[in-house]
Design a protein around this motif. Sequence first.
Motif, mmCIF file in Angstrom:
data_model
loop_
_atom_site.group_PDB
_atom_site.id
_atom_site.type_symbol
_atom_site.label_atom_id
_atom_site.label_comp_id
_atom_site.label_asym_id
_atom_site.label_seq_id
_atom_site.Cartn_x
_atom_site.Cartn_y
_atom_site.Cartn_z
ATOM 1 N N UNK A 6 44.291 36.109 -5.306
ATOM 2 C CA UNK A 6 44.649 37.081 -6.334
ATOM 3 C C UNK A 6 45.997 37.684 -5.977
ATOM 4 N N UNK A 7 46.947 37.556 -6.897
ATOM 5 C CA UNK A 7 48.251 38.172 -6.698
ATOM 6 C C UNK A 7 48.201 39.648 -7.011
ATOM 7 N N UNK A 18 47.062 35.010 -10.668
ATOM 8 C CA UNK A 18 46.669 34.009 -9.685
ATOM 9 C C UNK A 18 47.854 33.581 -8.835
ATOM 10 N N UNK A 19 47.621 33.475 -7.542
ATOM 11 C CA UNK A 19 48.588 32.862 -6.615
ATOM 12 C C UNK A 19 47.932 31.604 -6.077
ATOM 13 N N UNK A 20 48.732 30.629 -5.811
ATOM 14 C CA UNK A 20 48.177 29.379 -5.314
ATOM 15 C C UNK A 20 47.542 29.586 -3.949
ATOM 16 N N UNK A 21 46.408 28.978 -3.754
ATOM 17 C CA UNK A 21 45.720 29.008 -2.470
ATOM 18 C C UNK A 21 45.849 27.658 -1.797
ATOM 19 N N UNK A 22 44.885 27.343 -0.991
ATOM 20 C CA UNK A 22 44.860 26.062 -0.281
ATOM 21 C C UNK A 22 43.675 25.243 -0.794
ATOM 22 N N UNK A 63 39.630 32.145 -3.509
ATOM 23 C CA UNK A 63 38.555 32.008 -4.487
ATOM 24 C C UNK A 63 38.515 30.601 -5.035
ATOM 25 N N UNK A 64 37.315 30.109 -5.300
ATOM 26 C CA UNK A 64 37.158 28.776 -5.869
ATOM 27 C C UNK A 64 37.202 28.798 -7.395
ATOM 28 N N UNK A 72 38.342 21.195 -3.016
ATOM 29 C CA UNK A 72 38.750 21.670 -4.334
ATOM 30 C C UNK A 72 39.894 22.667 -4.183
ATOM 31 N N UNK A 73 40.741 22.777 -5.199
ATOM 32 C CA UNK A 73 41.816 23.777 -5.124
ATOM 33 C C UNK A 73 41.236 25.188 -5.190
#
Length: 78
Positions: free
Chosen positions: A23-24, A7-11, A49-50, A18-19
């Motif tokens: 995909x890393x 997982x890579x951080x999204x927005x 992705x949620x 919601x965070x």
Amino acid sequence: MQFEFTRRRGVRSPVTDAPTFRVGKLARARTADQTGADISHLIDRSYNYHSPRELHWHLAERLGLAPTAVKLREAVAA
């Protein structure tokens, strides 16, 4: 088929606040504890992705598999 993702951080979602995550790396798992070939190129890694469940359904649809045939796990960060 078993898959493993990092997982890579999204927005934060502008719709649900919601965070999200990106995909890393996505790999097909050889066994329960071994990661196989990198198949990240099969998905859009810029998509936010949620939930892992959403990624699960996306993989099933993308690969033409029944959702029950897809097993997905998140890689443990080292």
